[in-house]
Motif scaffolding. Structure first.
Motif, PDB file in Angstrom:
ATOM      1  N   ARG A  56      42.357  28.353  14.333  1.00 47.85           N
ATOM      2  CA  ARG A  56      41.063  28.842  13.858  1.00 47.85           C
ATOM      3  C   ARG A  56      40.649  28.395  12.260  1.00 47.85           C
ATOM      4  O   ARG A  56      39.672  27.791  12.056  1.00 47.85           O
ATOM      5  CB  ARG A  56      40.710  30.553  13.853  1.00 47.85           C
ATOM      6  CG  ARG A  56      39.339  30.720  13.294  1.00 47.85           C
ATOM      7  CD  ARG A  56      39.006  32.379  14.016  1.00 47.85           C
ATOM      8  NE  ARG A  56      37.756  32.555  13.578  1.00 47.85           N
ATOM      9  CZ  ARG A  56      36.507  32.409  14.550  1.00 47.85           C
ATOM     10  NH1 ARG A  56      36.846  31.593  15.567  1.00 47.85           N
ATOM     11  NH2 ARG A  56      35.251  32.531  13.889  1.00 47.85           N
ATOM     12  N   PRO A  57      41.749  28.443  11.491  1.00 55.79           N
ATOM     13  CA  PRO A  57      41.481  27.701  10.245  1.00 55.79           C
ATOM     14  C   PRO A  57      41.235  26.375  10.204  1.00 55.79           C
ATOM     15  O   PRO A  57      40.354  25.841   9.445  1.00 55.79           O
ATOM     16  CB  PRO A  57      42.746  28.123   9.426  1.00 55.79           C
ATOM     17  CG  PRO A  57      43.406  29.374  10.044  1.00 55.79           C
ATOM     18  CD  PRO A  57      43.081  29.062  11.628  1.00 55.79           C
ATOM     19  N   SER A  58      41.906  25.800  11.074  1.00 57.40           N
ATOM     20  CA  SER A  58      41.391  24.380  11.202  1.00 57.40           C
ATOM     21  C   SER A  58      40.179  24.061  11.804  1.00 57.40           C
ATOM     22  O   SER A  58      39.357  22.945  11.358  1.00 57.40           O
ATOM     23  CB  SER A  58      42.624  23.664  12.128  1.00 57.40           C
ATOM     24  OG  SER A  58      44.014  23.761  11.403  1.00 57.40           O
ATOM     25  N   LEU A  59      39.838  24.828  12.987  1.00 57.68           N
ATOM     26  CA  LEU A  59      38.499  24.647  13.444  1.00 57.68           C
ATOM     27  C   LEU A  59      37.622  25.006  12.356  1.00 57.68           C
ATOM     28  O   LEU A  59      36.511  24.199  12.374  1.00 57.68           O
ATOM     29  CB  LEU A  59      38.354  25.943  14.476  1.00 57.68           C
ATOM     30  CG  LEU A  59      37.204  25.794  15.362  1.00 57.68           C
ATOM     31  CD1 LEU A  59      37.009  24.829  16.083  1.00 57.68           C
ATOM     32  CD2 LEU A  59      37.089  27.180  16.261  1.00 57.68           C
ATOM     33  N   GLN A  60      37.609  25.892  11.578  1.00 56.68           N
ATOM     34  CA  GLN A  60      36.545  26.132  10.317  1.00 56.68           C
ATOM     35  C   GLN A  60      36.673  25.068   9.617  1.00 56.68           C
ATOM     36  O   GLN A  60      35.438  24.375   8.963  1.00 56.68           O
ATOM     37  CB  GLN A  60      37.045  27.668   9.867  1.00 56.68           C
ATOM     38  CG  GLN A  60      36.807  28.621  10.782  1.00 56.68           C
ATOM     39  CD  GLN A  60      37.362  29.943  10.209  1.00 56.68           C
ATOM     40  OE1 GLN A  60      38.396  30.080   9.323  1.00 56.68           O
ATOM     41  NE2 GLN A  60      36.620  31.193  10.617  1.00 56.68           N
TER      42      GLN A  60
END
Length: 89
Positions: A56-60
């Motif tokens: 999720r942090p990478s996606l954001q």
């Protein structure tokens, strides 16, 4: 582990080809690679064709980069809707 291969294209783009697992621990290195390309006044393209996992942090982070004129290419089909949802928020 995320591998970042940097290619300087003849059209003036810098392509950062990502391979492997893109997670929060790899974002610092990716951020620095993007900033180096921007400092040389080149358009940044992220090639996601070899990404096997995205947290999720990478996606954001990727969604935020698309708002900063970073282009994504070869984005796996299952990732595209997630990035679209994040970038529209």
């Amino acid at each position: 582990m995320l591998r970042i291969d940097i290619r300087l294209e003849t059209d003036g783009d810098t392509t950062l080809a990502l391979a492997g697992k893109c997670n929060g621990t790899a974002l610092g290195e990716l951020r620095r690679a993007i900033e180096r390309a921007r400092r040389s006044h080149r358009r940044v393209v992220l090639d996601l064709g070899e990404v096997t996992l995205l947290d999720r942090p990478s996606l954001q982070f990727l969604a935020a980069q698309t708002r900063e004129d970073v282009q994504l290419t070869n984005c796996p089909e299952y990732i595209q809707p997630w990035i679209y949802r994040e970038s529209s928020q």
